[in-house]
Scaffold this active site. Structure first.
Site: not given
Length: 501
Positions: A31, A75, A231, A284, A304
């Site tokens: 992530d 996703r 993330h 991403n 991103k």
């Protein structure tokens, strides 16, 4: 000598029988991980020994793409083999209170494999909708088993939660005025808020148990591990906190790598490692606005939220001992290609819909050419008016529109953060083989034939694209936010339950 011949013959027959059986699949999905974040992709201080092992003994992709520079649409495309514009997962991402989600009439790779007798599981981040009474949970989309947080772990207040031991609070505040993030087991809330310090331990134990159960029952399996790492806000348990020279981001990445290592160990201990295809990539590019806590795109431009290379080109590795020979491929490939590839190797029938993915088996098994020559870059908020922002054809990439994003703020390159939408006529044109950083715009008068070819490809693709109804435009209803104590008040603060993982 005769005994040795018998043993060798038995080993050969056993190997051939094992290869004749359907392969197992482990799909690893990081992530907000940048192209330059892994040790095997050039980062000097990331400690990722297990992913590095996959890269050293598997096939490493240099030109692998996702379909969106943010989570939910990326996703959706991964699991369906279709651009997010077809399934309606646009613009932006889904939230805890979203009314919509991945439509149930979309066919996921899990559903494709279940048709061939596979047992399926997901552990980690779903982010394709929750909905009324769990309408859009993975258990409604082809997965037999689920342990995880149903959306991004920053989509709830986190300032009072512990992200690193012994009691280091999470960096930042995350989303406010919504419920804290829940840990789901199938369709039930097991814990709210989730305990970040124990989360990866629970995930690795769940994954190992799933693999063991599948092997004992002699069933092929599909394990999907979409990690929350790396993330924001980063977190790590006691085994990894403070262990990386790269700081909190590095600790989180190490913990992800550690879970990968435990999955590999389970595959080895159960004797199925040689009949299991492991595929790794990310959703991403890095969230550069977080600075040192936000990842690194390496040579790629921006990150991103943008349709520059740093937003949508991802590290990718395929590993299958005895079937995939070690090496590096420059073949063009996409997350869209996972479903048709897994289906082909499993002998499964493809869904009777417009697929955007192609079969990668020639790349994987022969280090051969790709069936794919083009990549289409959709922005965070795609529309029929603007359609694709950029097109890659072979080594060339044409930008018809560019726009920065807050996600990619903090870099010296103003193109990464400028929110002003720029139209380019003629398009910006880059040769990504010679200039992966998209620094040197080619003279359109000298490359007119290339631009005409790309324009024709773009028009043909756009003519085939039918935008599905936007699931995100259906809006939100706070009553849909998952709460472990139904109908409690005052919500969201009353939604709190603890249990041992």
């Amino acid at each position: 000598m005769a005994l040795m011949c018998v043993i060798a013959l038995f080993a050969l027959i056993t190997a051939q029988c094992a290869r004749a059986s359907p392969p197992n699949y482990v799909l690893l999905f990081a992530d907000d991980l940048g192209y330059g974040d892994l040790g095997c992709f050039g980062h000097p201080s990331s400690l990722t020994p297990n992913l590095d092992r996959l890269a050293a003994h598997g096939l490493r992709f240099t030109d692998f793409y996702v379909t969106s520079p943010v989570c939910s649409p990326s996703r959706a495309a991964l699991l369906t083999g279709r651009y997010q514009t077809r399934s309606g997962i646009y613009p932006g991402v889904l939230y805890p209170a979203s009314k919509g989600g991945l439509p149930l009439n979309e066919t996921t790779v899990a559903e494709v494999l279940k048709s061939k007798g596979y047992t399926t599981a997901i552990v980690g981040k779903w982010h394709l909708g929750f909905g009324l009474n769990g309408t859009y949970l993975p258990t409604r989309q082809g997965f037999d088993n689920y342990l995880g947080i149903p959306y991004s772990h920053d989509q709830g207040p986190c300032q009072n939660l512990t992200c690193f031991p012994p009691d280091v609070k999470c960096y930042g505040f995350c989303d406010q005025d919504v419920v804290t993030v829940p840990l789901m087991f199938n369709e039930n809330i097991k814990q709210q808020p989730a305990d970040f310090l124990q989360l990866e331990k629970a995930y690795s134990e769940f994954a190992s148990q799933f693999i063991n159960d599948a092997v004992r029952s002699n069933r092929p399996f599909f394990l999907y591990y979409p990690s929350h790492h790396t993330h924001y806000p980063q977190y790590a348990g006691a085994d990894y906190a403070g262990k990386s020279p790269r700081g909190p981001f590095g600790d989180a990445l190490m913990e992800f790598d550690g879970t990968v290592g435990k999955i590999l160990l389970t595959l080895e201990e159960t004797g199925v490692i040689n009949n299991t295809l492991i595929f790794f990539t990310g959703d991403n590019g890095p969230e550069l606005m977080r600075k040192s806590r936000g990842g690194n795109a390496g040579l790629m431009k921006c990150g991103k939220g943008t349709t520059y290379e740093g937003g949508m080109r991802e590290p990718a590795i395929a590993y299958w001992p005895g079937s995939i020979q070690p090496g590096v491929t420059r073949a063009l490939a996409s997350s869209l290609d996972i479903l048709p590839t897994f289906a082909k190797l499993a002998g499964a029938t493809l869904p009777d819909v417009q697929l955007d993915g192609v079969d990668m088996t020639n790349i994987l098994m022969n280090h051969g050419a790709s069936e794919r020559q083009t990549i289409f870059y959709y922005p965070v908020s795609p529309s029929e008016k603007y359609s694709v922002f950029a097109v890659r054809w072979k080594n060339f990439k044409a930008h018809y529109y560019t726009q920065g994003a807050l996600h990619s703020d903090s870099t010296p390159d103003s193109n990464c953060s400028s929110l002003f939408l720029k139209r380019h006529n003629p398009p910006l044109l880059y040769n990504l083989e010679a200039d992966p950083s998209e620094n040197y715009n080619l003279d359109s008068t000298k490359w007119d034939s290339v631009l005409k070819q790309i324009q024709a490809i773009k028009e043909q693709f756009e003519a085939s694209m039918v935008f599905g109804e936007s699931e995100i435009a259906k809006g939100r209803d706070s009553a849909l936010e998952p709460c472990c104590i139904p109908n409690c008040t005052p919500k969201p603060t009353c939604c709190r339950c603890t249990s041992a993982l």
